[in-house]
Design an enzyme around this catalytic site. Structure first.
Site, mmCIF file in Angstrom:
data_model
loop_
_atom_site.group_PDB
_atom_site.id
_atom_site.type_symbol
_atom_site.label_atom_id
_atom_site.label_comp_id
_atom_site.label_asym_id
_atom_site.label_seq_id
_atom_site.Cartn_x
_atom_site.Cartn_y
_atom_site.Cartn_z
ATOM 1 N N GLU A 39 0.859 -1.193 0.000
ATOM 2 C CA GLU A 39 0.000 0.000 0.000
ATOM 3 C C GLU A 39 0.888 1.233 0.000
ATOM 4 O O GLU A 39 1.774 1.364 0.826
ATOM 5 C CB GLU A 39 -0.930 -0.030 1.223
ATOM 6 N N GLY A 46 -7.841 2.149 1.729
ATOM 7 C CA GLY A 46 -8.139 2.689 0.409
ATOM 8 C C GLY A 46 -9.154 3.817 0.386
ATOM 9 O O GLY A 46 -9.452 4.448 1.409
ATOM 10 N N THR A 47 -9.692 4.042 -0.814
ATOM 11 C CA THR A 47 -10.663 5.119 -1.041
ATOM 12 C C THR A 47 -11.873 4.935 -0.143
ATOM 13 O O THR A 47 -12.340 5.876 0.506
ATOM 14 C CB THR A 47 -11.132 5.079 -2.515
ATOM 15 N N VAL A 244 -22.889 21.826 -18.565
ATOM 16 C CA VAL A 244 -22.053 22.918 -18.058
ATOM 17 C C VAL A 244 -21.034 23.276 -19.125
ATOM 18 O O VAL A 244 -20.405 22.401 -19.720
ATOM 19 C CB VAL A 244 -21.362 22.504 -16.734
ATOM 20 N N GLY A 279 -17.602 11.125 -11.805
ATOM 21 C CA GLY A 279 -17.083 9.759 -11.936
ATOM 22 C C GLY A 279 -15.613 9.684 -11.605
ATOM 23 O O GLY A 279 -14.985 10.672 -11.211
ATOM 24 N N HIS A 452 -44.761 -6.605 11.868
ATOM 25 C CA HIS A 452 -45.467 -5.332 11.930
ATOM 26 C C HIS A 452 -45.150 -4.654 13.264
ATOM 27 O O HIS A 452 -45.109 -5.335 14.289
ATOM 28 C CB HIS A 452 -46.981 -5.589 11.852
HETATM 29 C C1 FAD Z 1 -17.145 9.897 -2.158
HETATM 30 C C2 FAD Z 1 -17.281 8.423 -2.416
HETATM 31 C C3 FAD Z 1 -18.271 7.697 -1.781
HETATM 32 C C4 FAD Z 1 -18.405 6.329 -2.007
HETATM 33 N N1 FAD Z 1 -19.387 5.654 -1.357
HETATM 34 C C5 FAD Z 1 -19.526 4.323 -1.578
HETATM 35 C C6 FAD Z 1 -20.522 3.584 -0.883
HETATM 36 O O1 FAD Z 1 -21.262 4.121 -0.057
HETATM 37 N N2 FAD Z 1 -20.608 2.254 -1.122
HETATM 38 C C7 FAD Z 1 -19.789 1.627 -2.031
HETATM 39 O O2 FAD Z 1 -19.938 0.411 -2.215
HETATM 40 N N3 FAD Z 1 -18.851 2.303 -2.701
HETATM 41 C C8 FAD Z 1 -18.688 3.634 -2.497
HETATM 42 N N4 FAD Z 1 -17.704 4.310 -3.138
HETATM 43 C C9 FAD Z 1 -16.849 3.574 -4.102
HETATM 44 C C10 FAD Z 1 -15.766 2.777 -3.364
HETATM 45 O O3 FAD Z 1 -15.042 3.637 -2.520
HETATM 46 C C11 FAD Z 1 -14.860 2.111 -4.375
HETATM 47 O O4 FAD Z 1 -15.625 1.361 -5.286
HETATM 48 C C12 FAD Z 1 -13.870 1.185 -3.662
HETATM 49 O O5 FAD Z 1 -13.079 1.900 -2.759
HETATM 50 C C13 FAD Z 1 -12.984 0.468 -4.681
HETATM 51 O O6 FAD Z 1 -12.124 -0.372 -3.982
HETATM 52 P P1 FAD Z 1 -10.707 -0.813 -4.573
HETATM 53 O O7 FAD Z 1 -10.141 -1.763 -3.574
HETATM 54 O O8 FAD Z 1 -10.843 -1.225 -5.971
HETATM 55 O O9 FAD Z 1 -9.838 0.534 -4.613
HETATM 56 P P2 FAD Z 1 -9.522 1.688 -3.597
HETATM 57 O O10 FAD Z 1 -10.434 1.707 -2.443
HETATM 58 O O11 FAD Z 1 -9.404 2.936 -4.421
HETATM 59 O O12 FAD Z 1 -8.100 1.298 -3.023
HETATM 60 C C14 FAD Z 1 -6.968 1.249 -3.833
HETATM 61 C C15 FAD Z 1 -5.749 1.336 -2.948
HETATM 62 O O13 FAD Z 1 -4.600 1.069 -3.726
HETATM 63 C C16 FAD Z 1 -3.567 1.954 -3.356
HETATM 64 N N5 FAD Z 1 -2.626 2.036 -4.475
HETATM 65 C C17 FAD Z 1 -2.854 2.547 -5.710
HETATM 66 N N6 FAD Z 1 -1.767 2.383 -6.497
HETATM 67 C C18 FAD Z 1 -0.843 1.760 -5.737
HETATM 68 C C19 FAD Z 1 0.477 1.303 -5.982
HETATM 69 N N7 FAD Z 1 1.045 1.413 -7.189
HETATM 70 N N8 FAD Z 1 1.147 0.724 -4.971
HETATM 71 C C20 FAD Z 1 0.583 0.556 -3.748
HETATM 72 N N9 FAD Z 1 -0.670 0.964 -3.467
HETATM 73 C C21 FAD Z 1 -1.381 1.544 -4.448
HETATM 74 C C22 FAD Z 1 -4.290 3.239 -3.051
HETATM 75 O O14 FAD Z 1 -3.499 4.086 -2.238
HETATM 76 C C23 FAD Z 1 -5.533 2.724 -2.342
HETATM 77 O O15 FAD Z 1 -5.322 2.610 -0.964
HETATM 78 C C24 FAD Z 1 -17.527 5.669 -2.908
HETATM 79 C C25 FAD Z 1 -16.513 6.393 -3.543
HETATM 80 C C26 FAD Z 1 -16.378 7.749 -3.299
HETATM 81 C C27 FAD Z 1 -15.280 8.502 -3.975
#
Ligand code: FAD
Length: 474
Positions: A39, A46-47, A244, A279, A452
């Site tokens: 990480e 993550g996100t 927009v 997006g 209910h």
């Molecule tokens: C504002 C917002 C609200 C959301 N709300 C929801 C919700 O309520 N419910 C839901 O299901 N989804 C929601 N999502 C979507 C959800 O967050 C994502 O679909 C999900 O996080 C994707 O998971 P992932 O593991 O693919 O990637 P991510 O969560 O993006 O994690 C990827 C990780 O990889 C790491 N990384 C990237 N490149 C490298 C590298 N080269 N080396 C080491 N580490 C690296 C990053 O730092 C990150 O920690 C939301 C998204 C946003 C932006």
């Protein structure tokens, strides 16, 4: 990353610790694989955990409580006017995020997963170079395979530059420790309408601008219409079918946004900030895909139904593959990839049965086919729609809108989709998921007794509505 006591050869290496990567790591550990996770951020999750699902829902919870306090008098509680403390809101949000992030760390230890902090890049089909912040590089070797889970980042549209101050994305808005007087939101998808729901209740004047003809465009059209009614009631302005064209910074620091509305008329809007919520883009550059020949399509990694990329032994999951951008999808894809890699029985995901929840006010929960999608696929469609307000529990909660809509096929009555707007929709949808997973028929749902008074009674009523027999139907 350069401690020589730490092993550098593992069965599986996972790059990225979002809900895709960390869940994959846990399942790999559970299956007895020697596992490493890489990480780049100094924290895990993550996100989803740091900039997505969790912090947004913390803000939405604050907004819900604020609303409840404002409405308290109507249920017999007298309190003074509530005062929002934006710094306190940030502190609460950070506390939740930190606790969960520590929880992920604990789960890595519990499942004997080795964590490497640094930027991971493919060096070969079984090799990952990890570059640490201190300039060191460690090369890790995978005996069985590698899972790519590098996630996504917010994107903008041509001509609109995000400056992080007045033109912002979700990452920036989540960190604000003040409440803007006005906010324009570009994009009426889940992220856009959730932030609109937060900030309008925090006291911000919110206007949503959406290019497509309706709000939450991927949902069933009835859901979009009900949300439109709900937003009007909550005095959130919106313009759909609106393009927009430009954003100009005024001398006073505010913005003038120009657009063309659905009638082709020019529209001009002033706002303190513009949230760009159009997006996200996959993080697939700079991670060595080209070097090892992993095939991509428009930036996304190409995978088959078992998350296998074009290079044997390399898997890709989550927001970097062209499947719905959702945390629970990323997690399940992680499980499928690792089980496949471990030779453990697994199942491909049925993407027609992924629940989607939008935690705006009113909430939305949906799973399966929308009515137009079901017709497009050639089903002879039967619809049951039950408005929620006649239910006792819904009256107790004071909700004024909402419905449950069931989309079924006529011949056997199989439920193809469930669409809910209203209180607790994001929890109620789980029943729809179970119904679809078990190929339940409308008739079986009609004969499923619901307690209910609950909002869930609406499920049985919606099933009865397919036959025109909803007990509390109009
Ligand atoms: C504002 C917002 C609200 C959301 N709300 C929801 C919700 O309520 N419910 C839901 O299901 N989804 C929601 N999502 C979507 C959800 O967050 C994502 O679909 C999900 O996080 C994707 O998971 P992932 O593991 O693919 O990637 P991510 O969560 O993006 O994690 C990827 C990780 O990889 C790491 N990384 C990237 N490149 C490298 C590298 N080269 N080396 C080491 N580490 C690296 C990053 O730092 C990150 O920690 C939301 C998204 C946003 C932006």
């Amino acid at each position: 990353v350069s401690d020589s006591a730490i092993p550098t050869t593992f069965d599986v290496i996972i790059i990225g610790s979002g809900p895709g990567g960390y869940v994959a790591a846990i399942r790999a550990g559970q299956l007895g694989l020697a596992t490493a996770i890489v990480e780049k951020d100094p924290f895990l999750g993550g996100t989803c955990l740091h900039r997505g699902c969790i912090p947004t829902k913390a803000l939405l919870h604050t907004a819900d409580v604020l609303d409840e306090i404002r409405e308290a008098k109507s249920i017999g509680i007298s309190v003074g006017a509530p005062e929002l403390d934006p710094r306190g809101v940030q502190a609460y949000k950070r506390k939740v995020v930190t606790k969960l992030s520590k929880g992920v760390e604990f789960l890595m230890k519990k499942n004997l997963v080795t964590v490497f902090t640094g930027f991971g890049r493919l060096e070969g089909p079984r090799s990952v170079a990890v570059s640490g912040a201190d300039g060191s590089t460690t090369t890790l070797t995978a005996r069985r395979g590698i899972v790519l889970a590098t996630g996504s980042v917010p994107r903008s549209i041509p001509g609109i530059e995000i400056d992080g101050v007045s033109v912002i994305n979700s990452d920036h808005l989540l960190e604000l420790d003040s409440v803007p007087k006005s906010l324009a939101v570009l994009g009426a998808g889940a992220v856009g309408v959730e932030f609109a729901s937060v900030f309008s209740r925090f006291g911000t004047k919110v206007t949503i601008l959406e290019l497509l003809p309706r709000l939450v465009p991927i949902e069933d059209p009835d859901v979009s219409a009900e949300l439109a009614t709900g937003l009007k009631r909550r005095k959130i302005a919106f313009h759909t079918g609106t393009k927009v064209q430009g954003v100009e910074k005024r001398g006073d620091g505010g913005l003038t946004i120009t657009a063309v509305d659905e009638k082709g008329e020019p529209l001009s809007l002033e706002a303190e900030k513009l949230l760009v919520a159009v997006g996200r883009g996959p993080v697939t550059s700079g991670i060595g895909l080209e070097a090892v020949g992993v095939a991509t399509d428009r930036g996304y990694v190409k995978v088959d139904a078992l998350m296998r990329t074009s290079v044997p032994g390399i898997f890709a999951i989550g927001d970097i593959v062209p499947t719905p951008w959702l945390a629970h999808v990323a997690s399940q894809e992680g499980i499928v990839a690792v089980e496949q890699l471990a030779g453990h029985p697994t199942r491909p995901i049925n993407y027609d049965r992924i629940p989607g929840c939008t935690y705006c006010d009113p909430e939305i929960g949906s799973v399966g086919l929308t009515e137009p999608k079901a017709r497009e696929r050639g089903h002879d469609v039967a619809i049951g729609k039950f408005p929620l307000p006649p239910l006792g529990k819904v009256q107790i909660l004071g909700a004024r809108e909402g419905f449950i809509k069931i989309v079924a096929e006529k011949k056997y009555g199989e439920i193809l989709g469930v669409h809910i707007v209203g209180p607790h929709a994001t929890e109620l949808i789980a029943e729809g998921c179970a119904a679809l997973a078990s190929e339940m028929t409308v008739e079986e749902l009609v004969h499923t007794i619901h307690a209910h008074p609950t909002v869930s009674e609406g499920m049985k009523e919606a099933a009865e509505a397919v036959f025109g027999l909803a007990i509390h139907g109009a």
